[in-house]
Design an enzyme around this catalytic site. Structure first.
Site, PDB file in Angstrom:
ATOM      1  N   MET A   1       0.854  -1.141   0.000  1.00  0.00           N
ATOM      2  CA  MET A   1       0.000   0.000   0.000  1.00  0.00           C
ATOM      3  C   MET A   1       0.911   1.217   0.000  1.00  0.00           C
ATOM      4  O   MET A   1       1.813   1.194   0.746  1.00  0.00           O
ATOM      5  CB  MET A   1      -0.773  -0.122   1.300  1.00  0.00           C
ATOM      6  N   PRO A   2       0.904   2.144  -0.754  1.00  0.00           N
ATOM      7  CA  PRO A   2      -0.211   2.831  -1.366  1.00  0.00           C
ATOM      8  C   PRO A   2      -0.637   2.236  -2.726  1.00  0.00           C
ATOM      9  O   PRO A   2       0.075   1.453  -3.334  1.00  0.00           O
ATOM     10  CB  PRO A   2       0.293   4.252  -1.545  1.00  0.00           C
ATOM     11  N   LEU A   3      -1.818   2.666  -3.151  1.00  0.00           N
ATOM     12  CA  LEU A   3      -2.311   2.365  -4.488  1.00  0.00           C
ATOM     13  C   LEU A   3      -2.033   3.602  -5.332  1.00  0.00           C
ATOM     14  O   LEU A   3      -2.366   4.716  -4.937  1.00  0.00           O
ATOM     15  CB  LEU A   3      -3.811   2.072  -4.442  1.00  0.00           C
TER      16      LEU A   3
END
Length: 134
Positions: A1-3
């Site tokens: 994560m992040p996207l």
């Protein structure tokens, strides 16, 4: 994560697309200290007439080399860290022939309860993954 969503104007070679994605990820690894394999990216090409990106009144022109990046991540990062992300991405893209006027980045934050990495489960909420920054 992040996207990370990366939107650009159609016409780049596959190796150029990968280089842009790699440069963006490298900046996030360096600044946010995320693991190398914590990589979730969507690269989308658009026809030139499907992208409208002016200068918000700042007085510069964008080219067809425009790269628009949206980063979806968990809340809690400081303004200074976000500014460092913006600079690092621009610096990583510059050697690829993408000038600063063509780098548009936005960060969207949400909570750990807003993520599922598979199997219909909220891994952060269930304690299967450590919440970043905690």
């Amino acid at each position: 994560m992040p996207l990370v969503r990366i939107d650009l104007i159609r016409g780049r070679r596959p190796d150029e697309l990968r280089a842009i994605a790699d440069a963006t990820h490298r900046a996030l690894v360096d600044v946010l200290n995320i693991p190398e394999r914590d990589r979730f990216q969507i690269v989308t090409e658009h026809d030139a007439d499907h992208v409208i990106a002016l200068d918000a009144g700042l007085g510069f022109d964008r080219s067809d080399r425009l790269v628009m990046i949206q980063i979806f991540t968990q809340e809690g990062r400081t303004t200074e860290v976000k500014q460092h992300v913006f600079r690092a991405i621009a610096e990583q893209l510059e050697p690829l022939g993408i000038g600063g006027e063509d780098v548009f980045v936005s960060i969207f934050e949400n909570g750990s309860q807003d993520w599922s990495f598979g199997f219909g489960r909220a891994q952060y909420t269930e304690g299967l993954l450590p919440v970043p920054g905690r």
